[in-house]
Motif scaffolding. Structure first.
Motif, PDB file in Angstrom:
ATOM      1  N   ILE A  88      -2.652  11.929   3.444  1.00 36.96           N
ATOM      2  CA  ILE A  88      -1.391  11.819   3.529  1.00 36.96           C
ATOM      3  C   ILE A  88      -0.881  10.481   2.986  1.00 36.96           C
ATOM      4  O   ILE A  88      -1.321   9.305   3.607  1.00 36.96           O
ATOM      5  N   LEU A  89      -0.337  10.164   1.815  1.00 41.27           N
ATOM      6  CA  LEU A  89      -0.070   8.894   1.098  1.00 41.27           C
ATOM      7  C   LEU A  89       1.291   8.348   1.387  1.00 41.27           C
ATOM      8  O   LEU A  89       2.079   9.209   0.615  1.00 41.27           O
ATOM      9  N   ALA A  90       1.491   7.183   1.986  1.00 38.88           N
ATOM     10  CA  ALA A  90       2.825   6.769   1.649  1.00 38.88           C
ATOM     11  C   ALA A  90       3.236   5.818   0.635  1.00 38.88           C
ATOM     12  O   ALA A  90       2.201   5.051   0.219  1.00 38.88           O
ATOM     13  N   MET A  91       4.324   5.795   0.059  1.00 38.96           N
ATOM     14  CA  MET A  91       4.697   5.079  -0.907  1.00 38.96           C
ATOM     15  C   MET A  91       4.834   3.466  -0.402  1.00 38.96           C
ATOM     16  O   MET A  91       4.904   2.677  -1.496  1.00 38.96           O
ATOM     17  N   ASP A  92       5.213   3.220   0.657  1.00 40.45           N
ATOM     18  CA  ASP A  92       5.396   1.690   1.263  1.00 40.45           C
ATOM     19  C   ASP A  92       4.902   1.538   2.384  1.00 40.45           C
ATOM     20  O   ASP A  92       4.928   2.468   3.297  1.00 40.45           O
ATOM     21  N   TRP A  93       4.967   0.384   3.118  1.00 42.81           N
ATOM     22  CA  TRP A  93       4.951   0.028   4.530  1.00 42.81           C
ATOM     23  C   TRP A  93       5.650   0.849   5.545  1.00 42.81           C
ATOM     24  O   TRP A  93       5.360   1.205   6.582  1.00 42.81           O
ATOM     25  N   GLN A  94       7.219   0.575   5.294  1.00 36.05           N
ATOM     26  CA  GLN A  94       7.875   1.342   6.160  1.00 36.05           C
ATOM     27  C   GLN A  94       7.655   2.819   6.139  1.00 36.05           C
ATOM     28  O   GLN A  94       7.790   3.326   7.319  1.00 36.05           O
ATOM     29  N   ASN A  95       7.447   3.724   5.092  1.00 39.68           N
ATOM     30  CA  ASN A  95       6.966   5.022   5.273  1.00 39.68           C
ATOM     31  C   ASN A  95       5.695   5.446   5.955  1.00 39.68           C
ATOM     32  O   ASN A  95       5.365   6.289   6.925  1.00 39.68           O
ATOM     33  N   LEU A  96       4.875   4.477   5.664  1.00 39.09           N
ATOM     34  CA  LEU A  96       3.461   4.411   6.555  1.00 39.09           C
ATOM     35  C   LEU A  96       3.909   4.251   8.039  1.00 39.09           C
ATOM     36  O   LEU A  96       3.170   5.040   8.649  1.00 39.09           O
TER      37      LEU A  96
END
Length: 164
Positions: A88-96
């Motif tokens: 599962i790959l987040a686009m940025d730190w906030q999404n992560l």
């Protein structure tokens, strides 16, 4: 049995970055003749745009590079995604961070940022182009393409070493 691998791309609303990443990776996987072995999807951490097509600007810029986003529809990350997807790959730190909060502890190893697969020297996040101009959408495509090429190498390695 042929090994399979599944990837979920995640951004905030699932109308710009994550559908772009889904389409780019799907294109690369098809070119590599791995389409029957790799499942790719995208979702958002928020429910703002559920059921909506990708942003018109994302679609326009992607189309110029040969990617079709027109059939994609936004959805929100579901609890079952943490079980169903291998990565599962987040686009940025906030999404992560939001994914980490939602994710059961036994599945946290599946969480990463897409840009971890990009060559060194490229931004560590995929910036949100929503409030930006055309150059931001092009930048997103540049970064996503670079990261997805690295991700394809990772997927090939995973498929090659997976038990049959």
């Amino acid at each position: 049995m042929t090994p399979k691998y599944s990837i979920l791309m995640v951004c905030m609303g699932n109308i710009c970055r994550s559908p772009t990443a889904e389409a780019v990776l799907r294109h690369l996987v098809q070119e590599a003749e791995l389409g029957d072995r790799v499942r790719i999807d995208s979702a958002g951490t928020l429910d703002y745009h559920v059921g909506s097509p990708p942003d018109r600007r994302s679609q326009e810029h992607a189309t110029k590079r040969g990617y079709d986003l027109s059939k994609l529809r936004a959805r929100q990350v579901a609890a079952s995604d943490f079980e169903e997807f291998d990565l599962i790959l987040a686009m940025d730190w906030q999404n992560l961070g939001e994914l980490e909060e939602m994710c059961p502890p036994q599945h946290r190893r599946k969480l990463m940022r897409l840009m971890e697969f990009a060559p060194p020297g490229i931004n560590d996040i995929v910036p949100d182009p929503y409030t930006g101009g055309p150059l931001m959408f092009e930048r997103v495509l540049d970064q996503v393409e670079a990261a997805c090429r690295g991700l394809l190498v990772f997927i090939r390695n995973r498929l090659a070493t997976a038990p049959s």
